[in-house]
Design an enzyme around this catalytic site. Structure first.
Site, short mmCIF file in Angstrom:
data_model
loop_
_atom_site.label_atom_id
_atom_site.label_comp_id
_atom_site.label_asym_id
_atom_site.label_seq_id
_atom_site.Cartn_x
_atom_site.Cartn_y
_atom_site.Cartn_z
N SER A 107 0.98 -0.93 -0.10
CA SER A 107 0.18 -0.04 -0.41
C SER A 107 0.58 1.28 -0.08
O SER A 107 1.68 1.04 -0.58
CB SER A 107 -1.26 -0.37 1.17
OG SER A 107 -2.20 1.21 1.35
N HIS A 132 -2.25 -1.13 -4.52
CA HIS A 132 -4.04 -1.47 -4.30
C HIS A 132 -4.35 0.16 -4.03
O HIS A 132 -3.72 0.53 -4.33
CB HIS A 132 -4.38 -2.16 -3.25
CG HIS A 132 -4.59 -1.61 -1.84
ND1 HIS A 132 -4.95 -1.99 -0.87
CD2 HIS A 132 -3.86 -0.88 -1.40
CE1 HIS A 132 -4.38 -2.05 0.41
NE2 HIS A 132 -3.79 -0.86 0.27
#
Length: 212
Positions: A107, A132
């Site tokens: 992330s 993501h």
């Protein structure tokens, strides 16, 4: 007498002792490594961590604006605003910031890994990277939901464009690849452009870490 539960965050930090002309001097291991321009980003990305990392980068810039800083990352990600504080400081200061993934960079951790100086972004062989889209949650009155939804979409677009610039990938491809959790091995991270090299061994001493 009450038994205090063990808290790993309060575990003793190793100390190192140096001999100087004035006698012995002891440092905790992280302070000693900071003298070598090494910073650790371990755990959840949040405001307190970001504040410490920003402070360390500014200190090292003041000490030597020509010497590379090495940011070792082992993080599951976290706050976008805290991460962007680190990212903006990496770009603001004069020294190149070399990023190294140990363990995982997921992330926001993956975003910061990709944001290191070009040619100086690394993964260790068994590290993993996960990219993501930003996650968001909001509680409040109904009229504010649309405002926050637009803000999350704006953040998503901005981060995808920045990652596209750092990786050399097309924006649409980055948008597709970050639509769901996307795990990459160290070599796959090189192929994608998130990092420049997998480091199995420390580079030769002839490869200077200081700017010429």
């Amino acid at each position: 007498m009450m038994n205090t539960p063990f808290d790993p965050t309060n575990a003793l930090v190793p100390m190192v002792v140096e001999q100087t002309a004035k006698g012995e001097r002891s440092y905790d291991i992280y302070s000693r490594l900071l003298k070598e321009n090494v910073i650790f980003m371990v755990g959840q990305v949040e405001d307190h961590m970001a504040n410490l990392i920003v402070a360390q980068m500014l200190f090292l810039e003041a000490e030597n604006p020509e010497k590379d800083i090495f940011l070792y990352i082992n993080s599951p990600g976290g706050s976008v605003t805290a991460g962007m504080a680190i990212y903006d400081t990496m770009n603001f200061i004069k020294p190149d910031v070399s990023t190294v993934c140990i363990g995982q960079a997921a992330s926001m951790g993956a975003f910061l890994l990709s944001g290191g100086a070009k040619g100086k972004r690394y993964c260790l062989p068994n590290a993993r990277v996960m990219i993501h889209q930003p996650l968001g949650g909001f509680q409040g009155q109904a009229s504010d939901f649309e405002i926050h939804a637009k803000e999350i979409l704006s953040i998503k677009e901005k981060m995808n464009r920045l990652m596209a610039a750092h990786t050399g990938q097309d924006y649409d491809k980055v948008a597709r690849d970050t639509d769901r959790d996307n795990f990459l091995s160290a070599q796959e991270s090189v192929d994608y452009g998130l990092v420049d090299q997998v480091l199995a061994n420390r580079p030769d001493a002839s490869n200077s870490d200081a700017k010429k």
